[in-house]
Design a protein around this motif. Structure first.
Motif, PDB file in Angstrom:
ATOM      1  N   VAL A  17      -4.484  -7.640  -1.616  1.00 16.38           N
ATOM      2  CA  VAL A  17      -4.646  -6.194  -1.744  1.00 16.38           C
ATOM      3  C   VAL A  17      -6.115  -5.887  -2.039  1.00 16.38           C
ATOM      4  O   VAL A  17      -6.787  -6.631  -2.763  1.00 16.38           O
ATOM      5  N   TYR A  36       0.808  -1.217   0.000  1.00 17.45           N
ATOM      6  CA  TYR A  36       0.000   0.000   0.000  1.00 17.45           C
ATOM      7  C   TYR A  36       0.846   1.274   0.000  1.00 17.45           C
ATOM      8  O   TYR A  36       0.334   2.358   0.256  1.00 17.45           O
ATOM      9  N   PHE A  89      -8.943  -0.246  -3.750  1.00 15.91           N
ATOM     10  CA  PHE A  89      -8.028   0.681  -3.083  1.00 15.91           C
ATOM     11  C   PHE A  89      -7.901   1.958  -3.912  1.00 15.91           C
ATOM     12  O   PHE A  89      -7.569   1.927  -5.105  1.00 15.91           O
TER      13      PHE A  89
END
Length: 360
Positions: A95, A63, A99
């Protein structure tokens, strides 16, 4: 630096070797972390899976965001159409598919571009299959459908519509995807969006119509229930008023004294009444006949076989004779009267012929 008797005393920190060592170690660690972040971003951009795995020895580095663009390795992999890097980061390092970057862009937004060609469509399908939101907005209200309409990417637009993306969302400037497609002269995308909007409006119209029908049905049911309640209340009030009237007049209430007839006794009474009311049907009346013999010669000529005629026919003949008798004689001519008188005289004087009589 310290304060002593109102004067500042400068102390030289160079005489302490431990402080300088700590500063050097911090600088070296910052450089190493910066290199690791740059390696992960570069590996995800060019699609080198082994280099990416070596750079991401710490899962928290997945990230890590670049300071220039605010993009993470997953964003760069989606932007450059690197499907294997996307699969490694999503399946192995878990992940988040949705995002967002510093400006709110998701991997699905960045995967929709014409520079990647077929690999971009594969990345879009992979992200949608793994739970990417096809209607997520950026900080400026741009959705993946807006991005597909601006890029003129027909296949990505079809995939987004297939996965239930919203096609009538408005961005911060008040623009819809179909407006952007028309401004950018992407006719195929505009046609697809117009067709889908027609189906969407039709579906909304049918849903609204169904809801209105259900609402009217509920109102009718409630009105019917209220009418039944009012009827029951009216019957109760009338019964109470009748009982009060009977009490004022001093008349005994026979219904309440003896009570209603039970259902079984009521059935028995109805059966008895129905049996008494039913009577046997009378037998059909046969019309009477009569034997009419007009004369002895007629009887003998018929070989003793009488003619049977009904009473109705006799009454009919009798009525005809009456009608003939009522004809006035004035209407009959004199010649016909004379002729009739002559024939009557001849008939009277003519002897009757019998069967046993002999001609002399």
């Amino acid at each position: 630096m310290a304060m002593q008797n109102g004067y500042t005393v400068v102390t030289d920190l160079r005489s302490k070797p431990g402080v300088t060592v700590q500063r050097r170690r911090r600088k070296q660690s910052v450089k190493i972390e910066r290199n690791i972040d740059e390696d992960a971003l570069m590996a995800s951009a060019i699609g080198d899976v082994t280099w990416l795995q070596q750079s991401l020895y710490d899962t928290r580095k997945v990230y890590s965001v670049s300071k220039e663009h605010g993009l993470a390795p997953i964003h760069l992999a989606a932007q450059n159409g690197q499907l294997e890097c996307l699969r490694t980061m999503i399946e192995k390092y878990k992940v988040d598919v949705n995002f967002q970057s510093a400006s709110g862009w998701t991997p699905l937004h960045l995967a929709i571009n014409k520079s990647t060609k077929k690999s971009g469509v594969k990345c879009v399908k992979f992200l949608l299959e793994n739970g990417a939101d096809p209607s997520m907005q950026t900080n400026t209200g741009i959705t993946p459908v807006h991005q597909a309409a601006s890029e003129g990417h027909v296949k990505c637009l079809q995939e987004l519509i297939k996965w239930g993306a919203k096609i009538d969302t408005i961005d911060i400037n008040g623009h819809t995807p179909i407006f952007i497609a028309r401004v950018c002269a992407h006719r195929v995308c505009a046609r697809i969006l117009a067709n889908q909007l027609w189906y969407l409006n039709k579906q909304r119209y049918l849903v609204d119509k169904l809801e209105k029908e259900q609402q009217t049905k509920r109102l009718e049911e409630e009105r019917h229930k209220l009418s039944l309640i009012r009827i029951a209340e009216g019957k109760r009030e009338s019964k109470l008023a009748f009982e009060q009237w009977l009490g004022n007049k001093g008349i005994p209430d026979i219904v309440t004294m003896y009570g209603p007839i039970p259902s079984e006794e009521r059935k028995g009474v109805s059966e008895v009444r129905s049996s008494q009311s039913v009577r046997p049907s009378p037998a059909p009346v046969v019309a009477e006949t009569a034997i009419v013999v007009r004369s002895k010669t007629e009887f003998e000529s018929l070989d003793a076989s009488p003619t049977f005629t009904s009473r109705k026919s006799l009454e009919h003949d009798h009525d005809d004779d009456k009608k003939l008798d009522l004809i006035p004689l004035e209407r009959i001519s004199a010649s016909k009267l004379r002729k009739g008188q002559r024939t009557e005289g001849l008939r009277r004087n003519k002897p009757r012929m019998t069967k046993n009589s002999s001609i002399v």
